[in-house]
Design a protein around this motif. Structure first.
Motif, short mmCIF file in Angstrom:
data_model
loop_
_atom_site.label_atom_id
_atom_site.label_comp_id
_atom_site.label_asym_id
_atom_site.label_seq_id
_atom_site.Cartn_x
_atom_site.Cartn_y
_atom_site.Cartn_z
N LEU A 1 34.00 -71.80 73.17
CA LEU A 1 33.95 -70.40 73.60
C LEU A 1 32.55 -70.00 74.03
O LEU A 1 32.37 -69.39 75.09
N GLY B 1 33.10 -71.66 77.81
CA GLY B 1 33.80 -70.39 77.81
C GLY B 1 32.94 -69.22 78.20
O GLY B 1 33.44 -68.18 78.66
N ALA C 1 40.64 -61.65 68.67
CA ALA C 1 40.65 -63.08 68.99
C ALA C 1 41.31 -63.92 67.91
O ALA C 1 41.25 -63.59 66.71
N ILE D 1 41.07 -67.98 66.93
CA ILE D 1 40.23 -69.14 67.23
C ILE D 1 40.52 -70.26 66.23
O ILE D 1 40.66 -70.01 65.03
N ASP E 1 34.49 -74.22 67.23
CA ASP E 1 35.78 -73.87 67.82
C ASP E 1 36.15 -74.76 69.00
O ASP E 1 35.32 -75.13 69.82
N SER F 1 40.67 -71.19 71.76
CA SER F 1 40.42 -69.74 71.62
C SER F 1 41.41 -68.95 72.45
O SER F 1 41.74 -69.33 73.59
N VAL G 1 41.38 -64.94 73.44
CA VAL G 1 40.53 -63.75 73.33
C VAL G 1 41.14 -62.62 74.16
O VAL G 1 41.42 -62.81 75.35
N ILE H 1 41.35 -70.67 76.05
CA ILE H 1 40.44 -71.80 76.18
C ILE H 1 40.99 -72.99 75.41
O ILE H 1 41.31 -72.88 74.22
N THR I 1 31.38 -62.35 72.89
CA THR I 1 31.54 -63.61 72.17
C THR I 1 31.39 -63.41 70.66
O THR I 1 32.21 -63.91 69.87
N TYR J 1 34.24 -63.98 67.67
CA TYR J 1 34.08 -64.78 66.45
C TYR J 1 34.31 -63.93 65.20
O TYR J 1 34.98 -64.37 64.25
#
Length: 330
Positions: A184, A188, A208, A210, A218, A221, A223, A237, A313, A317
């Motif tokens: 990610l 990503g 998200a 993950i 990771d 993902s 998102v 992803i 991002t 997470y």
């Protein structure tokens, strides 16, 4: 002809992409190469100046601070692992140098804000190397969206698949202390950026899911990003794809849909489906960087783009850890 003197911090594989781009920028002159592994720096130097003989360590440094102190530089490239970007870029800015930094610009939005503030205070160029901003298909679609041809954008769906985890296992990319995360935050990062750049609307909230799939970082993902207005983004992803790379963006508007599949654009409207035959001229982060320094062009990938990606991002997470949507604050 004006000359922009460059120092390179980090001489790994991505540096060859940038050096190849700089071959076409007459005003750029690379005068120093820095890497903690001297052999990497020497290989890159010999690639750039392939028809020239050198003394053993000529133009070569292991410490970027020594390079900045010893050389008469106008700008640096920061092409090191993610966790080092902030410190190295800030050091360069504080020495009044322009900075091109690889993605992600930094790990946290707090670091991003500090870099932007320092660059603005010193009137230096801070450019993040998001190359899709310069590629003709994405430039075409961004202009198309702004023209209103597909109406108001309601949904962007983006997906990448990359053979990422296998070649990255055992490298710095799977060490979270150095990489800041996995697929990610790595490849990503480009997709988080380009989906934002195409519509240019403020992100409001991120949710998200993950999975590390047994890896230290990771690999998979999902998102979901809510933007201002009635627009949302869905990013998928797959870092364990069985081929090298695949990428697709789908932009759904109230009057049509645009597909970008591995760089090929298709537009779907009530009056028909077409593939554009004339795309805008392309460029590169490197050409734009030099032209920004010389006052010839605006910055097409400024530090603010890095701030947006860092904020989204880190929210993703956090959302995955806590199992809830996370508000974005910029």
């Amino acid at each position: 002809m004006p000359v922009v003197r460059l120092g390179i911090i980090g001489c790994g594989s991505i540096s060859y992409y940038h050096m190849t781009n700089l071959f076409y920028v007459q005003e750029a002159r690379v005068v120093a190469f820095c890497d903690v592994n001297k052999e990497n720096a020497k290989r890159l130097r010999n690639y750039v100046y392939r028809h020239r003989d050198f003394k053993q360590d000529e133009m070569i440094y292991e410490d970027y601070r020594e390079m900045i102190s010893n050389e008469e530089l106008d700008a640096v490239y920061v092409l090191t692992p993610h966790a080092y970007h902030y410190e190295q870029a800030m050091y360069a800015l504080r020495h009044n140098l322009h900075v091109l930094v690889e993605k992600p610009m930094c790990i946290t939005p707090e670091e991003a804000k500090e870099l932007i503030s320092e660059a603005e205070r010193r009137k230096r160029v801070l450019l993040v190397s998001y190359q899709r901003h310069y590629e003709p298909p994405f430039r075409y679609v961004r202009t198309l969206i702004r023209s209103g041809e597909i109406g108001d954008v309601r949904l962007i769906t983006a997906r990448i698949g990359q053979n990422w985890i296998r070649p990255c296992t055992g490298t710095w990319r799977t060490d979270p202390k150095i990489s800041g995360g996995g697929e990610l935050i790595d490849s990503g990062s480009h997709i988080v950026d380009i989906t934002q750049w195409l519509v240019d609307k403020k992100p409001i909230e991120v949710y998200a899911f993950i999975s590390n799939d047994g890896a230290p970082v990771d690999v998979y993902s999902h998102v979901f990003i809510k933007l201002e207005g009635d627009t949302s983004i869905v990013i998928v992803i797959n870092g364990n794809y069985k081929d090298a790379w695949t990428e697709e963006e789908i932009i759904d508007g109230t009057n049509g849909t645009v597909y970008i599949h591995n760089g090929r654009v298709t537009v779907v409207r009530e009056d028909g489906i077409y593939t554009p035959t004339r795309l805008p001229r392309g460029s590169s982060p490197d050409a734009n960087f030099i032209n920004c320094i010389l006052g010839r062009e605006p910055n097409e990938s400024p530090g603010f783009r890095g701030l947006l990606v860092a904020a989204i991002t880190q929210a993703a997470y956090r959302s995955a850890r806590e199992g809830r949507p996370i508000k974005i604050t910029l």
